[in-house]
Motif scaffolding. Sequence first.
Motif, PDB file in Angstrom:
ATOM      1  N   ALA A  55      12.941  -4.524   5.199  1.00 28.84           N
ATOM      2  CA  ALA A  55      11.736  -4.814   4.436  1.00 28.84           C
ATOM      3  C   ALA A  55      12.052  -4.423   2.994  1.00 28.84           C
ATOM      4  CB  ALA A  55      10.550  -4.020   4.968  1.00 28.84           C
ATOM      5  N   LEU A  56      12.376  -5.406   2.182  1.00 29.63           N
ATOM      6  CA  LEU A  56      12.809  -5.124   0.819  1.00 29.63           C
ATOM      7  C   LEU A  56      11.748  -4.407  -0.004  1.00 29.63           C
ATOM      8  CD1 LEU A  56      14.752  -8.426   0.088  1.00 29.63           C
ATOM      9  CD2 LEU A  56      15.691  -6.177   0.704  1.00 29.63           C
ATOM     10  N   ASP A  57      10.483  -4.650   0.318  1.00 26.59           N
ATOM     11  CA  ASP A  57       9.395  -4.013  -0.417  1.00 26.59           C
ATOM     12  C   ASP A  57       8.846  -2.798   0.330  1.00 26.59           C
ATOM     13  OD1 ASP A  57       8.275  -5.445   1.650  1.00 26.59           O
ATOM     14  OD2 ASP A  57       6.689  -6.338   0.446  1.00 26.59           O
ATOM     15  N   HIS A  58       9.655  -2.223   1.200  1.00 22.88           N
ATOM     16  CA  HIS A  58       9.238  -1.076   2.019  1.00 22.88           C
ATOM     17  C   HIS A  58       8.744   0.072   1.140  1.00 22.88           C
ATOM     18  CE1 HIS A  58       9.167   1.919   5.148  1.00 22.88           C
ATOM     19  NE2 HIS A  58       9.991   2.681   4.452  1.00 22.88           N
ATOM     20  N   VAL A  59       7.558   0.550   1.443  1.00 22.37           N
ATOM     21  CA  VAL A  59       6.985   1.720   0.783  1.00 22.37           C
ATOM     22  C   VAL A  59       6.845   2.785   1.865  1.00 22.37           C
ATOM     23  CG1 VAL A  59       5.008   2.654  -0.457  1.00 22.37           C
ATOM     24  CG2 VAL A  59       5.735   0.291  -0.863  1.00 22.37           C
ATOM     25  N   PRO A  60       7.637   3.849   1.802  1.00 23.34           N
ATOM     26  CA  PRO A  60       7.610   4.830   2.882  1.00 23.34           C
ATOM     27  C   PRO A  60       6.298   5.601   2.935  1.00 23.34           C
ATOM     28  CG  PRO A  60       8.991   5.612   1.097  1.00 23.34           C
ATOM     29  CD  PRO A  60       8.589   4.204   0.752  1.00 23.34           C
ATOM     30  N   PRO A  61       5.940   6.062   4.120  1.00 28.35           N
ATOM     31  CA  PRO A  61       4.784   6.945   4.227  1.00 28.35           C
ATOM     32  C   PRO A  61       5.036   8.223   3.434  1.00 28.35           C
ATOM     33  CG  PRO A  61       5.687   6.405   6.397  1.00 28.35           C
ATOM     34  CD  PRO A  61       6.608   5.849   5.385  1.00 28.35           C
ATOM     35  N   ARG A  62       3.970   8.904   3.086  1.00 31.80           N
ATOM     36  CA  ARG A  62       4.101  10.177   2.373  1.00 31.80           C
ATOM     37  C   ARG A  62       3.263  11.199   3.134  1.00 31.80           C
ATOM     38  NH1 ARG A  62       3.822   9.086  -3.611  1.00 31.80           N
ATOM     39  NH2 ARG A  62       1.773   8.368  -3.006  1.00 31.80           N
ATOM     40  N   TRP A  63       3.903  11.845   4.094  1.00 32.49           N
ATOM     41  CA  TRP A  63       3.205  12.803   4.951  1.00 32.49           C
ATOM     42  C   TRP A  63       2.861  14.052   4.172  1.00 32.49           C
ATOM     43  CZ3 TRP A  63       3.633  17.755   6.611  1.00 32.49           C
ATOM     44  CH2 TRP A  63       2.862  18.097   7.718  1.00 32.49           C
ATOM     45  N   PRO A  64       1.672  14.588   4.253  1.00 30.39           N
ATOM     46  CA  PRO A  64       0.502  14.155   5.019  1.00 30.39           C
ATOM     47  C   PRO A  64      -0.529  13.398   4.185  1.00 30.39           C
ATOM     48  CG  PRO A  64       0.167  16.410   4.347  1.00 30.39           C
ATOM     49  CD  PRO A  64       1.498  15.959   3.754  1.00 30.39           C
ATOM     50  N   ASP A  65      -0.110  12.707   3.154  1.00 26.05           N
ATOM     51  CA  ASP A  65      -0.992  11.991   2.231  1.00 26.05           C
ATOM     52  C   ASP A  65      -1.688  10.821   2.935  1.00 26.05           C
ATOM     53  OD1 ASP A  65      -2.152  10.493   0.201  1.00 26.05           O
ATOM     54  OD2 ASP A  65      -0.350  10.423  -1.043  1.00 26.05           O
ATOM     55  N   PRO A  66      -3.009  10.854   3.081  1.00 25.85           N
ATOM     56  CA  PRO A  66      -3.707   9.776   3.786  1.00 25.85           C
ATOM     57  C   PRO A  66      -3.706   8.439   3.039  1.00 25.85           C
ATOM     58  CG  PRO A  66      -5.291  11.315   2.865  1.00 25.85           C
ATOM     59  CD  PRO A  66      -3.918  11.896   2.623  1.00 25.85           C
ATOM     60  N   THR A  67      -3.361   8.434   1.741  1.00 25.72           N
ATOM     61  CA  THR A  67      -3.303   7.159   1.026  1.00 25.72           C
ATOM     62  C   THR A  67      -2.038   6.380   1.381  1.00 25.72           C
ATOM     63  OG1 THR A  67      -2.229   8.085  -0.946  1.00 25.72           O
ATOM     64  CG2 THR A  67      -4.659   8.084  -0.894  1.00 25.72           C
ATOM     65  N   ARG A  68      -1.034   7.057   1.945  1.00 25.07           N
ATOM     66  CA  ARG A  68       0.185   6.398   2.451  1.00 25.07           C
ATOM     67  C   ARG A  68       0.498   6.986   3.811  1.00 25.07           C
ATOM     68  NH1 ARG A  68       4.168   6.287  -2.475  1.00 25.07           N
ATOM     69  NH2 ARG A  68       5.730   6.203  -0.850  1.00 25.07           N
ATOM     70  N   PRO A  69      -0.315   6.639   4.835  1.00 26.92           N
ATOM     71  CA  PRO A  69      -0.210   7.275   6.149  1.00 26.92           C
ATOM     72  C   PRO A  69       1.065   6.897   6.892  1.00 26.92           C
ATOM     73  CG  PRO A  69      -1.712   5.433   6.260  1.00 26.92           C
ATOM     74  CD  PRO A  69      -1.330   5.596   4.802  1.00 26.92           C
ATOM     75  N   GLN A  70       1.421   7.778   7.846  1.00 21.64           N
ATOM     76  CA  GLN A  70       2.630   7.558   8.620  1.00 21.64           C
ATOM     77  C   GLN A  70       2.480   6.422   9.632  1.00 21.64           C
ATOM     78  OE1 GLN A  70       3.685  10.936  11.029  1.00 21.64           O
ATOM     79  NE2 GLN A  70       1.561  11.436  11.408  1.00 21.64           N
ATOM     80  N   GLN A  71       1.294   6.131  10.097  1.00 25.55           N
ATOM     81  CA  GLN A  71       0.988   5.059  11.039  1.00 25.55           C
ATOM     82  C   GLN A  71       1.521   5.324  12.440  1.00 25.55           C
ATOM     83  OE1 GLN A  71       2.021   1.329   9.253  1.00 25.55           O
ATOM     84  NE2 GLN A  71       0.862   1.768   7.430  1.00 25.55           N
ATOM     85  N   PHE A  72       2.697   5.843  12.596  1.00 28.67           N
ATOM     86  CA  PHE A  72       3.220   6.306  13.869  1.00 28.67           C
ATOM     87  C   PHE A  72       4.398   7.209  13.556  1.00 28.67           C
ATOM     88  CE2 PHE A  72       6.508   3.284  13.105  1.00 28.67           C
ATOM     89  CZ  PHE A  72       7.585   3.705  13.845  1.00 28.67           C
ATOM     90  N   HIS A  73       4.837   7.970  14.564  1.00 24.80           N
ATOM     91  CA  HIS A  73       6.049   8.761  14.391  1.00 24.80           C
ATOM     92  C   HIS A  73       6.707   8.966  15.750  1.00 24.80           C
ATOM     93  CE1 HIS A  73       3.244  12.063  15.376  1.00 24.80           C
ATOM     94  NE2 HIS A  73       4.308  12.648  15.897  1.00 24.80           N
ATOM     95  N   LEU A  74       7.961   9.362  15.724  1.00 23.86           N
ATOM     96  CA  LEU A  74       8.724   9.632  16.935  1.00 23.86           C
ATOM     97  C   LEU A  74       8.778  11.141  17.159  1.00 23.86           C
ATOM     98  CD1 LEU A  74      11.737   7.258  16.192  1.00 23.86           C
ATOM     99  CD2 LEU A  74       9.773   6.772  17.665  1.00 23.86           C
TER     100      LEU A  74
END
Length: 124
Positions: free
Chosen positions: A59-78
């Motif tokens: 995903a060339l435009d990938h924006v990583p999550p910023r844990w624990p910032d809710p404006t860029r949530p993790q969505q899932f994790h392993l």
Amino acid sequence: MIAELQCVVLDCPEPQTLAEFYRSLLGGNVNQPDRRWSLDESWATLHTPSGLVLAFQQALDHVPPRWPDPTRPQQFHLDLGVPDLDRAQEEVLAAGGTLLDGSDGRGWRIYADPAGHPFCLVRH
């Protein structure tokens, strides 16, 4: 049952690099031939010894999550089980992971992979 889980796919900027990172954590084979997927520079897979398959999609435009910032949530994790958190942490950091939360007194620690996806090491 309607379906069977084939794999978990993570978006990232560099699929091969992220597949190698997770291979260093979980073992297994990167880009093992498999009739279900065609492999190229935009897609890589990891077949783990447990049978789980992780796939990595560019995903060339990938924006990583910023844990624990809710404006860029993790969505899932392993959650990855380990017998020794300290030893596993050394190996994760050496492989390119980043410690996000290493609070003592718990049975887990939170990290980010090189593409920014959070994951936990959990003592088992």
